[in-house]
Every structure is written in C-alpha cells, then in structure tokens.
Motif scaffolding. Structure first.
Motif, short mmCIF file in Angstrom:
data_model
loop_
_atom_site.label_atom_id
_atom_site.label_comp_id
_atom_site.label_asym_id
_atom_site.label_seq_id
_atom_site.Cartn_x
_atom_site.Cartn_y
_atom_site.Cartn_z
N ILE A 266 7.01 -2.23 2.50
CA ILE A 266 5.56 -2.07 2.37
C ILE A 266 5.20 -0.60 2.58
O ILE A 266 5.67 0.04 3.52
CB ILE A 266 4.84 -2.94 3.41
N SER A 267 4.39 -0.08 1.69
CA SER A 267 4.02 1.34 1.74
C SER A 267 2.51 1.48 1.65
O SER A 267 1.77 0.50 1.49
CB SER A 267 4.68 2.10 0.58
N ILE A 268 2.05 2.69 1.74
CA ILE A 268 0.62 2.98 1.66
C ILE A 268 0.05 2.60 0.29
O ILE A 268 -1.16 2.36 0.14
CB ILE A 268 0.35 4.48 1.96
N TYR A 269 0.92 2.51 -0.71
CA TYR A 269 0.46 2.19 -2.06
C TYR A 269 -0.01 0.74 -2.19
O TYR A 269 -0.64 0.39 -3.18
CB TYR A 269 1.58 2.48 -3.07
N TYR A 270 0.28 -0.07 -1.18
CA TYR A 270 -0.23 -1.44 -1.19
C TYR A 270 -1.75 -1.46 -1.10
O TYR A 270 -2.38 -2.46 -1.47
CB TYR A 270 0.35 -2.23 0.00
N LEU A 271 -2.35 -0.38 -0.62
CA LEU A 271 -3.80 -0.32 -0.47
C LEU A 271 -4.52 -0.42 -1.82
O LEU A 271 -5.70 -0.79 -1.86
CB LEU A 271 -4.20 0.97 0.24
#
Length: 268
Positions: A142-147
């Motif tokens: 899970i990364s910040i790009y999930y936002l």
C-alpha cells in the motif's frame, strides 16, 4: 442540461432508498445459494486464473509489462472490469425487468438503474479489499497513490450511471439492444487494456484505444494499486476528456430517460 439536473436531484433526494434497495437486491441475488456472497469472489477468482493461464503462460508466455509482472498487471486492471461488466449488463436491463414489481412504489424510475449499480458496488469493494491483500504478497505494498483510488471509483460510478440511463431506456424500448450490448462488452474486454498492454500496438492506433472511457478507469486503478504514479495529474488532457464524456453521456441519458419514462409501461 435541465434534464441532467432533474435526474441528479432525484438521486440525491432518494439516495436513502437507493441504499436500501441495493442491499435488498444483493441479498435476493445470493439468497438461493448455499455459499451466498462467496460466489461473488469465487467466480472472478476462476476467471482471473483462466486469463492468467491463457495470456500469461500461453499467448504472452509470462512476459512482464514494463517492470511489472504480468499477473500483477492484469490482476490490478481486471478488478475494475468485473464491476464494470456486471454493472453495465444488469443496469441496462434493470427497468424492463423490475418496473412491474416496482411500479406501485412512489419513487422516480431513474432510481432503478442507480440501485442496481450500487448492488454491484458492494461485491466490488470486497473483491478490491481481497485484491489489495493479495498484491501485498506480490510485492506491491500500500502506497500514497492509493489516495487517488476513490477518484476513479467515483468517476466510474458517475459514468456507469450516465451510461445506464441510455442503455436501460433503449433496452426497454428495443429488446435487441441487450443482446447487442452483450457482444459489445465481450469485445471491450479485449479492446480495453486488461489482458494485454496497449503499448504493443502502433503509436498511431493507441489514441483511438483511449477513446474508450473504461480505459481511463482501468489505468487509474493500476496506477493506484501498483504505485505507478498520479494518473489523473500525469494525464490532465485525458482526465478532462473523461469528465467531458461522462457529462455528455449524463445529459444524453437524462434527456432520453425523461422523454420516454412515462411510456416505459407501454413497452412491457
């Protein structure tokens, strides 16, 4: 524009009913099965394994897509497709299959395709959660790009609803539309960037593939789940195109729906 505002006002006014009917719809679809909701996971899992075997081992021979293993690349995109396919097919026939049952209830008919789409959203969220867990073990944490994922989900819901207004109206008037739609959706499975990368095509052809609005959503899902970047920011013109085509589809669908819905019962 006036028609679109009328339809949107109906959705907001009766959103509580959309949620209640969507839950009822989901329960009615799974109540006769011993495994119930589990089939919403089992069926996609079987299809994913088939596609992975055929395209991963057979046609593509396990070639990665860029730096991403083929299974992970295909898996991230097909999670969106299962929702798209079920929502389009079921919402298209929603009015002419449910209007007799719901005719005596006091709510606008535009709610019918809306709650059918929401009924498919719940299994999608469950499958997406499982998919996120699987991707962790495949090396894609899970990364910040999930936002950015909610942006594509909201965009997809908006486009699916807009499209459902058109297709449910046409299907009620002309039954053959449903059969034609089945063929189109099968074709889109192979014309969308799900099972093979569009970069394998000549550069002159790729822009035409991107005219498909589902292309935008599927790539957005991939960028989010695989941590590739901010897709909507890196492709501002394509983002504007998707917003524009969604708005146009909503206006056309709203006009058709309001024009014919007082006569829907005559076509049954």
């Amino acid at each position: 524009m006036k028609s679109a505002l009328t339809i949107l006002k109906e959705q907001f006014s009766y959103f509580y009913l959309v949620r209640r009917l969507s839950v009822y719809e989901l329960r009615s679809l799974t109540s006769g099965n011993y495994l119930g909701m589990a089939w919403e996971i089992i069926n996609p899992a079987i299809q994913i394994m088939i596609y992975w075997f055929v395209f991963g081992f057979g046609i593509r021979q396990r070639e990665p897509v860029g730096d991403i293993p083929y299974l992970a690349w295909m898996f991230a995109g097909i999670l969106a497709w299962f929702f798209i396919n079920q929502a389009v097919m079921k919402s298209a026939k929603s009015i002419h299959t449910k209007i007799k049952m719901l005719a005596k209830m006091n709510f606008p008919m535009s709610v019918i395709p809306s709650y059918v789409i929401f009924a498919q959203l719940y299994p999608h969220l469950v499958l997406l959660a499982i998919g996120v867990i699987i991707l962790q073990f495949m090396g894609f944490p899970i990364s910040i790009y999930y936002l950015q994922l909610p942006i594509y989900m909201i965009g997809l819901l908006a486009f699916l609803f807009s499209l459902s207004l058109i297709m449910s109206t046409l299907t009620t008037i002309i039954r053959d539309v449903q059969m034609a739609l089945q063929s189109v959706m099968r074709m889109l499975l192979y014309l969308s960037p799900i099972l093979w990368p569009p970069t394998s095509l000549p550069e002159s052809v790729q822009p035409f593939m991107m005219l498909n609005p589902f292309y935008y959503i599927i790539e957005g899902y991939r960028y989010s789940l695989l941590g590739e970047g901010w897709y909507f920011l890196e492709n501002p013109i394509y983002t504007a195109y998707f917003v524009g085509i969604t708005a146009l589809t909503l206006m056309v669908g709203s006009y058709l729906h309001l024009k014919f819905r007082s006569h829907f019962i005559d076509y049954l």
